[in-house]
Design an enzyme around this catalytic site. Structure first.
Site, mmCIF file in Angstrom:
data_model
loop_
_atom_site.group_PDB
_atom_site.id
_atom_site.type_symbol
_atom_site.label_atom_id
_atom_site.label_comp_id
_atom_site.label_asym_id
_atom_site.label_seq_id
_atom_site.Cartn_x
_atom_site.Cartn_y
_atom_site.Cartn_z
ATOM 1 C CD GLN A 174 95.232 15.938 -14.175
ATOM 2 O OE1 GLN A 174 95.875 15.347 -15.032
ATOM 3 N NE2 GLN A 174 94.728 17.149 -14.367
ATOM 4 C CG HIS A 175 89.979 14.485 -13.924
ATOM 5 N ND1 HIS A 175 90.242 15.738 -14.438
ATOM 6 C CD2 HIS A 175 90.642 13.600 -14.711
ATOM 7 C CE1 HIS A 175 91.014 15.607 -15.499
ATOM 8 N NE2 HIS A 175 91.285 14.326 -15.673
ATOM 9 C CG ASP A 189 97.728 11.681 -12.673
ATOM 10 O OD1 ASP A 189 97.388 12.585 -13.471
ATOM 11 O OD2 ASP A 189 97.059 10.644 -12.512
#
Length: 444
Positions: free
Chosen positions: A71-72, A244
């Site tokens: 992520q991110h 995830d």
């Protein structure tokens, strides 16, 4: 037999599983490494994905696929679909100052209400602010912002830079899902809407926050509903994908009332909830899941590394550490390890250090130290459970995954520390398996 493909494009590597759509059984699999670092050229992910898919036997006999991923991470594209600069990953902390600036400008309570998050360095919104402030020429070129799994899905569907891909740089074909969008810092779960057929009618983006971070508006991936799909260049169905943690929740079959506790180098505690959470302290991130619910999450810094450290100190392997810990009584005769070896995120004590207390001639034994290490690590994760309980998130069953979950002592001691039943599934690539399960769902 109908095959589907699930992908886990993590920080360290790309894992691919080809599974039976009906039973979930793994038929083939492949893997390829990712480069180390907190700043990575996405082309390395694309190469690893192609290598892992090839190792897993290719896509020719696959009916549907889905990509889960870290992520991110910030992937910024220009108008021609080219990556402008290496992606900043979730673990790149250079944007910590940008997080502080955004909180100062908007206020933690307002940001938590609007997006479910209080910015920290890991979130995409802070990386975009860093880009605006430190690389303004690059920021000005940004035509689209994607997350790692969004960009890989776009590429594998056949889109990409002008002159280098079959379908060209159609930025409007970038897609994502609720779980990954919820980790950006500029997406509102309350503003996202789907109609009765599951088709998204409002993407949920908070474009005022995006512009405040980047300096201008930009194209963002279309947020698909949990059962929506798009097609790749060969007509296969492509599911929305997932971040995830949301992928792992799907992979272990977690539903409302379940909390997944992942014990890796660091730890994560995330629950499937039917209701949104808002935490202005930022302890609990109000993520969405990949199945239409929510995924409030707490992260800790000290998890399996606690066991690694004490095992090394006692000159034993992890099995040896378990045997020592289980030879001691609960409570380790008063010996207590506060396991903040590198500070801690939950609670927010970045400058804290570990401490061993309750040392007496009777309590200071190898067995008690091993037991204190396991109990201390689990208590740190238990603080995450307490943070979820404080927000009235229902918790009825814990599912323990990750490398640390393979410790016999961890498995036996966890129920008492957590105060709830604990299940430990067989080791598996749960993010990739969750993505495969999602791919199977769009074949219905």
């Amino acid at each position: 037999m109908t095959l589907v493909m699930g992908v886990d494009s993590s920080t360290q590597s790309c894992k691919v599983v080809m599974t039976d759509a009906e039973t979930g059984a793994v038929i083939r699999e492949g893997r390829a490494a990712h480069p180390a670092g907190t700043e990575v050229d996405p082309a390395a992910w694309w190469s690893a994905l192609q290598e892992a898919v090839s190792a897993a036997g290719g896509l020719d006999d696959v009916a549907a696929w889905s990509i889960g991923g870290q992520q991110h991470g910030m992937v910024v594209l220009d108008a021609d679909g080219r990556v402008i600069r290496p992606a900043l990953l979730w673990n790149d902390t250079r944007s910590a100052g940008a997080a502080t600036d955004l909180i100062t400008e908007f206020g933690a309570e307002d940001l938590a209400r609007r997006t479910g998050l209080v910015p920290v360095a890991s979130f995409t919104i802070t990386k975009l602010r860093w880009l605006r402030d430190h690389e303004p020429e690059n920021a000005a070129r940004v035509a689209a912002v994607a997350l790692p799994h969004d960009w890989l899905t776009w590429r594998l569907r056949g889109y990409g830079p002008r002159g280098e891909s079959a379908r060209g740089p159609v930025l409007e074909e970038l897609v994502t899902d609720r779980s990954d969008a919820s980790g950006t810092g500029y997406w509102s779960p309350d503003a996202w809407r789907a109609d009765a057929a599951g088709k998204v009618v409002a993407d949920g983006y908070d474009r005022d926050l995006l512009a405040a971070a980047l300096g201008h508006d930009a194209a963002l991936p279309r947020v698909l509903g949990p059962r929506e799909w798009v097609a790749d260049r060969d007509g296969r169905r492509v599911a929305p994908g997932a971040g995830d943690n949301a992928g792992a929740a799907l992979g272990v079959g977690a539903g409302p009332g379940d909390v997944v506790i992942s014990i890796g180098t660091s730890g994560t505690v995330f629950a499937v909830s039917e209701h949104r959470t808002i935490d202005p302290t930022g302890t609990v991130a109000g993520f969405a899941d990949a199945d239409g619910h929510f995924l409030p999450l707490v992260a800790t810094l000290n998890a399996a590394r606690v066991l690694d450290t004490i095992a090394a100190l006692l000159s034993v392997d992890h099995d040896g550490l378990s045997r020592l810990a289980l030879a001691a009584e609960p409570g380790a005769a008063g010996l207590t390890l506060l396991p903040y070896f590198e500070g801690e995120r939950t609670p927010n004590l970045p400058d804290a250090t570990a401490a061993l207390t309750g040392m007496t001639l009777a309590s200071t034994t190898r067995e008690n130290l091993a037991r204190a290490a396991v109990e201390g690590m689990l208590s740190g994760l238990g603080a995450g459970l307490d943070a979820l309980r404080a927000l009235d998130v229902p918790l009825r069953r814990a599912v323990l995954i990750g490398g640390g979950a393979q410790s016999e002592a961890v498995r036996e001691i966890a129920p008492a520390v957590f105060g709830m039943p604990v299940e430990v599934p067989s080791p598996g690539e749960y993010v990739a398996l969750g993505a495969a399960r999602q791919a199977a769902s769009v074949l219905d």
